[in-house]
Design an enzyme around this catalytic site. Structure first.
Site, short mmCIF file in Angstrom:
data_model
loop_
_atom_site.label_atom_id
_atom_site.label_comp_id
_atom_site.label_asym_id
_atom_site.label_seq_id
_atom_site.Cartn_x
_atom_site.Cartn_y
_atom_site.Cartn_z
NE ARG A 9 -9.69 -2.14 3.78
CZ ARG A 9 -8.71 -2.57 4.57
NH1 ARG A 9 -8.10 -3.70 4.32
NH2 ARG A 9 -8.33 -1.85 5.60
NE ARG A 42 -2.10 2.10 3.47
CZ ARG A 42 -2.73 2.63 4.53
NH1 ARG A 42 -3.96 2.27 4.82
NH2 ARG A 42 -2.13 3.50 5.31
CG ASP A 100 -7.12 3.59 3.16
OD1 ASP A 100 -8.21 4.07 2.79
OD2 ASP A 100 -6.94 3.05 4.27
CD GLU A 153 -4.59 -2.55 6.63
OE1 GLU A 153 -5.71 -2.80 7.11
OE2 GLU A 153 -4.19 -1.38 6.41
#
Ligand code: EZ4
Ligand code: CO
Length: 402
Positions: free
Chosen positions: A283, A147, A210, A339
Site C-alpha cells: 500500500r 472498505r 483496516d 483507495e
C-alpha cells in the site's frame, strides 16, 4: 530545460496540504504533493530551507538523477519527512516532463495496462445498521469494492468511523485527542460485522477492512482466521509493520489476504514482506514513498512475488498525489486496487483536476502531465491550521498504536 523557480504552498482547504511547485525556464510548471498528516510544516521547511536551493538551475529532465542526488546526497536517508520531500520533487518533475512532451504521465510509464482503475470507497457507521446503510450507498454509486469500518460496542471511538457519511477526517485542530482501545472488544465484534454484511450484500461485493496497526501477530492471525468465511479482498495493517518477520506468524495461520504499507517510505521497509510473500498487497503511495520513480521500483519487486499494489488514498493525500497514483495504477502490470476518499469541495476547487470517477473505477484523464493544477490565489485564502492525528491508549492507560 532548467528549473528556475521552486516554491512550497501550504494551504488548508478543509485540511492541511503541502504542495511543491516547480517552474522551468520555458515556463512549464509541475506539482508534487508533500503532505505528512500532522507534521506538515516539517516537510515544508525541509523543502524550502534545504531542497529548493539545490533545485534552481538543475535540468528538469533528469528525474532519476535528481532523485538519487536528493536521496544519496543528503547522507541522512529515508524517513517520512525526507521521502515526502523527495517524492514531491519527483512527482513535479514527471508532471513537467509530461507537459513538455504534451502527453499524460501514464504514457511515459509504459502506457495503460488496463482501461480504468478499480477503486474502493469507505463505508462506516457507529453501528452495524449504519454501516450496512453506508455500504448500500456506495453500491448505489457503482462501487464494487467497499472498505467497512464500524463503531465497537464498549469503546467510545473507533478508527475509521467519522462524523460525516462519505467523509472521514481523523486529524483534528487543537491538541491531539486520546482514544481508548481494547483488542479484546474489537476481536470479539468484527466477525459479527462481516457476517451481517455478507448476509445483506451476498458474495460478489469486495469487502476490505483496516485494523490500523492495532493487533499483535497472534491476534491478527485469529482475526484473519475468523474472517475467512467472508473472504475479504484484504485485511489492512493488522499489526505495526516495523518487524517485517512478524508477518510470518500471521501468514502461517490464515488465508485472508493481507495489505500493508501506507506508512512505508522506501523499498527497504517492505522488501522482506514482499520477497517472503508475507503480504498480498503493498500500500505504499506516491507522496510517502519517494514519488512515482521509487514507487515503480517497489511495484517491480512486488511483481516478481505475486504481490499487487493497493495505493493509500485517504483525504490527507492531496489531489496532486491522487492524480499521480492514478497514472501509476493505470500503467503498472501488477496493480490491485486504489483507495479513494473524496476530498471536500473546497479542496477540489483549490486543486482542479482531470481525473474522474465513474461506476466504481477511476481514470487520470488525458491532460498533459498529471492533469492537476493549483489555484494559488484561492489556496492563499485557506491558511495552515495546526492539526494532529489522534493518539490511542489501552483501557489501563498504556499508550497504543493509533
Ligand atoms: O489513517 O491517512 O487506509 N487509510 C488509512 C488512513 C490513515 C490516514 C493517516 O493520515 O489508514 O485513514
Ligand atoms: Co489504512
Amino acid at each position: 530545460m532548467k528549473i528556475t523557480d521552486a516554491r512550497v504552498i501550504v494551504c488548508s482547504p478543509g485540511r492541511n496540504f503541502v504542495t511543491l511547485k516547480l517552474v522551468t525556464e520555458d515556463g512549464v510548471s509541475g506539482l508534487g504533493d508533500a503532505t505528512v498528516n500532522g507534521r506538515e510544516l516539517a516537510v515544508a521547511s525541509y523543502l524550502t530551507d534545504h531542497v529548493v536551493p539545490l533545485l534552481i538551475g538543475r535540468d528538469a529532465r533528469r528525474i532519476e538523477d535528481t532523485w538519487q542526488y536528493l536521496y544519496k546526497g543528503a547522507y541522512w536517508r529515508r524517513g517520512p519527512i525526507t521521502m515526502a520531500a523527495i517524492g514531491a520533487v519527483d512527482t513535479a518533475l514527471w508532471d513537467i516532463r509530461g507537459k513538455s512532451l504534451d502527453t499524460p504521465v501514464y504514457q511515459l510509464l509504459g502506457g495503460a495496462s488496463r482501461d480504468a482503475v478499480l477503486v474502493y470507497g469507505h463505508a462506516n457507521g457507529a453501528t452495524i445498521e449504519e454501516t450496512v446503510a453506508a455500504v448500500a450507498r456506495y453500491v448505489k454509486l457503482g462501487y464494487t469494492a467497499v472498505r467497512a469500518q464500524c463503531g465497537i460496542p464498549g469503546l467510545a471511538q473507533a478508527y475509521g468511523v467519522g462524523r460525516g457519511d462519505r467523509y472521514y477526517e481523523p486529524a483534528e485542530q487543537g491538541m491531539p485527542p486520546e482514544h481508548l482501545w481494547s483488542s479484546e472488544r474489537y476481536l470479539g465484534f468484527v466477525p459479527t460485522l462481516f457476517t451481517r454484511l455478507r448476509a445483506e450484500f451476498g458474495d460478489e461485493l469486495h469487502f476490505l477492512h483496516d485494523v490500523h496497526h492495532r493487533l499483535t501477530p497472534i491476534e491478527a492471525a485469529r482475526l484473519g482466521k475468523a474472517l475467512e468465511p467472508y473472504h475479504l479482498f484484504w485485511l489492512e495493517d493488522p499489526v505495526p509493520a516495523e518487524l517485517q518477520e512478524g508477518f510470518r506468524l500471521i501468514r502461517q495461520h490464515t488465508t485472508t489476504p493481507l495489505a500493508v504499507g501506507e506508512v512505508f517510505n522506501t523499498v527497504y521497509d517492505c522488501h522482506r514482506l514482499i520477497e517472503e510473500q508475507l503480504i498480498d498487497y503493498i500500500r505504499a503511495t506516491v507522496v510517502h514513498a519517494g514519488g512515482i520513480s521509487h514507487l515503480r521500483k517497489i511495484a517491480a519487486l512486488a511483481e516478481l512475488y505475486h504481490v499487487r499494489t493497493g495505493c493509500h488514498g485517504a483525504t490527507d493525500l492531496s489531489p496532486v498525489c491522487m492524480a499521480a497514483a492514478l497514472h501509476f495504477d493505470l500503467s503498472v502490470h501488477n496493480f490491485g486496487i486504489q483507495e479513494y476518499m473524496t476530498h471536500t469541495a473546497e479542496t477540489d476547487r483549490v486543486f482542479p483536476h482531470s481525473y474522474r470517477f465513474e461506476a466504481g473505477v477511476m481514470h487520470p484523464g488525458d491532460a498533459p502531465g498529471l492533469g492537476v493544477d493549483i489555484d494559488e490565489a484561492l489556496a492563499a485564502r485557506y491558511p495552515y491550521e495546526r492539526a494532529y492525528l489522534p493518539t490511542t491508549r489501552k483501557l489501563d492507560g498504556t499508550v497504543h498504536s493509533w
